[in-house]
Scaffold this motif. Structure first.
Motif: not given
Length: 145
Positions: A134-135, A138, A141-142
């Protein structure tokens, strides 16, 4: 840089999965052994019951032939003594087999607890791995934003 994309605890996760499979196998072995011990106990109980019945019949036969004389009574008494020894041996064997079954059932309990522990250890690593994914998602995505 190639190492950054790799999950560092993958080896630990794999080890936990192997440990869980091993503990599952140990539990299966313990359950199988306990089932065999239960079958031996059932057979020992059947032998004990048969020995009791034979002894009861021998005593009844002796009582029916009391009036036939001392020699017949002595032979019947010897037969009864043999049957009592056989009953004692059957009861002793039944008690030994029952004690062995109790020990095997304790082993099953221990194996269940160690399997539960192995599953919990694997679940911790799985949750950590999911959090890591998940990290990473994310972060990706950033970077795209």
């Amino acid at each position: 840089m190639a190492d950054q994309g790799r999950y560092r605890l993958a080896a630990v996760r794999d080890a936990r999965e192997r440990a869980e499979r091993g503990k599952r196998s140990e539990l299966a072995d313990a359950v199988g052994t306990a089932r065999e011990a239960q079958a031996r106990l059932d057979a020992a109980r059947a032998r004990t019951q048969l020995a009791r019945e034979v002894l009861a019949k021998a005593i009844a036969a002796r009582e029916a032939r009391v009036s036939e004389g001392a020699s017949v009574f002595a032979v019947a008494e010897q037969y009864i003594m043999r049957r009592r020894r056989e009953l004692e041996a059957a009861v002793g064997e039944e008690l030994r087999v029952e004690a062995a079954l109790d020990e095997h059932q304790l082993g099953v309990g221990v194996a269940r607890r160690t399997l539960a522990r192995a599953r919990a250890d694997r679940a911790v690593i799985d949750r950590h791995f999911a959090q890591w994914r998940e990290t990473r998602r994310k972060q990706a995505e950033r970077r795209e934003d």
